[in-house]
Design an enzyme around this catalytic site. Structure first.
Site, PDB file in Angstrom:
ATOM      1  N   PHE A   4       1.026  -1.430   0.015  1.00 52.00           N
ATOM      2  CA  PHE A   4      -0.461   0.119   0.073  1.00 52.00           C
ATOM      3  C   PHE A   4       0.857   1.188  -0.050  1.00 52.00           C
ATOM      4  CE2 PHE A   4      -4.083  -1.767   1.282  1.00 52.00           C
ATOM      5  CZ  PHE A   4      -3.697  -2.716   1.943  1.00 52.00           C
ATOM      6  N   ASP A   5       0.454   1.686  -0.312  1.00 46.66           N
ATOM      7  CA  ASP A   5       0.851   3.637  -0.582  1.00 46.66           C
ATOM      8  C   ASP A   5       0.141   4.043   0.702  1.00 46.66           C
ATOM      9  OD1 ASP A   5       0.594   6.490  -2.808  1.00 46.66           O
ATOM     10  OD2 ASP A   5       2.128   6.282  -0.724  1.00 46.66           O
ATOM     11  N   GLY A   6       0.937   5.287   0.915  1.00 49.13           N
ATOM     12  CA  GLY A   6       0.823   5.840   2.898  1.00 49.13           C
ATOM     13  C   GLY A   6      -0.774   6.714   1.870  1.00 49.13           C
TER      14      GLY A   6
END
Lengths: 261, 371
Positions: free
Chosen positions: B217-219
């Protein structure tokens, strides 16, 4: 005592070629908050009748001499309503409903009326009536309260995928024969319209089975000339949430077991 | 001599009702017995398929047919020749299975996790449940089912809407994650609070694990809200750092994929409870442009406060994500910026775009990515 009155406001259909659908008066007209006026209130089956009418309208647009149409009759199944004969016919005229005949009968003999009128599909809000009719060999379906919020511009018929596959026993039980021939006729009607913007949508729903059931149901229906628009395979998931999004008018299946669920 | 009252066709279709055995040659009568189980169409063969879980108990992943399989050719027919021709083509090619699409390895990995979960918790319904949600017409249904059979996928639930919006059905199916090729449908789902992402077919696909599900996941604007990204876009990097430092102890708001990470965490804990932390078939990654020493701290503190464990947090401090993802080899990587999605795809990672937040206004696509 069974009697039939023709609705002279409406052009009669060719009885042999049309698809006769009987709906109970109790489903069509609301008598709960009855103020005793000349005209009944609108009942849960109103959108259904409008949708049936829409299909006929579009069929005739495609082919003005079309004879494969829905032939809708209103059937009164209790003595009390029998007394209201003129109110029923009057209300029908008031709303301009495309009802070709009125059948007045009682609790005891309404199934006789169904058979006499060659009814191919009996629609009622009363489970016992539906059971009785199907036990007498008439394809029946139960209408429920959510029918009131169903579309009126498109008839959405659900076919039960679990029922399509009943092994063909010999002789085919009357209830199943009715379901098969009705769905075949629906299939024929559906063919007259294009993929989009059809006034009739056939929805296959497999409640219990998984993809094999669904696949087989699709194949079986296709072999009968029934082309399905939507297919939902639940494989045992709770049906409520999905059915309420589907908004179909009624469910067709091998009647008795469906009604008993 | 054993006399069977069944013919082969009946046995094949699973309609086993009764086996009659005639008396054996030495006169002992064996009697007749009925098949112990009622076979229905889904119980072919010797092994019974496990019962699918109730959607509300499971982690339900809804995938569209265009991301589960490759349907580019058919899409072309639809676009160039219209729907009737498209359906005719599909029916004509009904026995030809589709090739795997970008979501295929992900779905296979979900099934691998399910197998492990069933071993440890045979009665539990806390599993992944996959629903094929497509606005395809049911005419295509048979080809899709044939394809699922061909690839040995365990998908028992479908929703073919014949052209109507699938969004209402996503809710009815208690969808935890929706993957589609159609960005509009994905946006609609996000607006309804359903985690969703648009998937694309990369030109090359790096090999991924068949036994361990890896989700990256990207943040910002994926796990977290886009609030910090807004600062960055409006006021630049320095302001962003300042803001993050000042707000280090204030939790970030949640983003659209937080719930899915949470669902993965719940399943991970089931493996930990049985002493399988090291061998856990689910691994999660945070791959963020934030840097470890500064802005990354706020991200970690937020995750901790949410009670979410993430297995590996990679703070790239602005470095390109492609090479890192190529090392991790996730089955899917979620990012809100097409720039990163494309960068990942160039290196063979299946990246999914989450069209959420302020980045959508600043989309600078290097190439036009088709649906």
């Amino acid at each position: 005592m069974v009697s039939t009155i023709q609705n002279t406001d409406v052009k009669q259909k060719d009885a042999d070629l049309a698809v006769v659908v009987a709906v109970t008066t109790r489903a069509v007209f609301e008598s709960a908050d009855d103020d005793g006026g000349d005209v009944y209130g609108v009942g849960v089956a109103f959108p259904l009748l409008q949708a049936l009418h829409k299909v006929n309208e579009r069929l005739l647009e495609e082919s003005p001499a079309e004879s494969l149409l829905f032939d809708v009759i209103l059937i009164t199944t209790d003595d009390e309503q029998q007394q209201q004969c003129s109110r029923i016919t009057g209300s029908t005229r008031h709303y301009g409903l495309e009802v070709s005949r009125f059948c007045f009968s009682s609790q005891e003999d309404f199934t006789e009326s169904l058979l006499k009128n060659n009814v191919q599909l009996f629609l009622t809000t009363d489970r016992n009536e539906a059971l009785r009719a199907s036990q007498n060999g008439v394809l029946s379906a139960l209408l429920d309260q959510q029918l009131a919020s169903c579309p009126s511009e498109q008839l959405r018929v659900m076919i039960s995928g679990d029922a399509v596959l009943r092994p063909d026993t010999d002789p085919v039980p009357a209830g199943q024969k009715g379901a098969q021939s009705f769905s075949t006729q629906l299939g024929q009607m559906r063919q007259k319209f294009g993929i989009f913007n059809s006034p009739l949508s056939i929805v296959l729903v497999t409640l219990h089975g998984g993809r094999e059931s669904c696949g087989d149901a699709l194949r079986t229906l296709r072999s009968r000339g029934v082309s399905v628009d939507e297919a939902h395979c639940l494989a045992g998931a709770p049906r409520g949430p999905i059915l309420s999004v589907l908004r179909s008018h009624f469910l067709l299946c091998d009647v008795v077991s469906c009604l008993e669920e | 001599m054993v006399k069977m009252s069944l013919d082969p066709v009946q046995v094949m279709s699973g309609q086993v009702k009764e086996l009659k055995v005639a008396p054996s040659s030495n006169g002992e009568s064996r009697g007749s017995w009925e098949a112990k189980e009622e076979f229905d169409q889904d119980h072919l063969g010797l092994t019974t398929k496990p019962k699918p879980p109730k959607p509300e108990n499971a982690v339900t992943v809804a995938v569209s047919s265009r991301v589960l399989f490759r349907t580019e050719r058919e899409q072309k027919v639809f676009e160039q020749k219209g729907v009737e021709e498209y359906l005719r083509y599909q029916i004509e090619h009904e026995t030809e299975p589709f090739a795997p699409g970008p979501a295929f390895p992900f779905v296979k990995a979900l099934e691998a996790v399910n197998t492990r979960l069933r071993e440890l918790y045979p009665q539990s319904e806390e599993l992944f449940d996959i629903v094929l949600v497509t606005y395809n017409h049911a005419h295509v249904g048979i080809r899709l089912i044939n394809t699922i059979n061909h690839h040995n996928l365990f998908i028992e639930r479908f929703c073919m809407t014949g052209g109507s919006s699938p969004i209402g059905y996503l809710k009815a199916w208690h969808t935890n994650l929706y993957l589609s090729a159609d960005a509009d449908k994905v946006r609609e789902a996000l607006a309804e609070g359903i985690a969703a992402a648009t998937m694309f077919m990369p030109e090359k696909l790096t090999e991924v694990s068949e036994t361990q599900l890896r989700v990256a996941f990207d943040g910002d604007a994926v796990l977290f809200s886009d609030e910090s990204e807004r600062i960055f876009k409006a006021h630049g990097l320095d302001k962003f750092f300042e803001h993050e430092r000042d707000n280090e102890d204030i939790l970030l708001d949640h983003g659209p994929l937080k719930g899915f990470l949470e669902a993965l965490g719940k399943l991970q804990k089931k493996f930990y409870a049985k002493g399988q932390r090291l061998d856990c078939p689910i691994r999660t990654y945070l791959v963020t442009a934030r840097s470890a020493a500064s802005s990354g701290i706020r991200a970690l503190k937020t995750l901790r406060a949410w009670g979410l464990e993430i297995d590996e947090a990679l703070f790239l401090a602005g470095a390109p994500k492609g090479p890192m993802l190529e090392k991790i080899r996730p089955h899917i990587y979620f990012d809100d910026q097409m720039f990163h999605v494309e960068g990942a795809a160039e290196m063979g990672t299946v990246a999914a775009h989450v069209p959420y937040g302020i980045a959508q206004k600043y989309t600078k696509q290097k190439t036009s990515v088709g649906k």
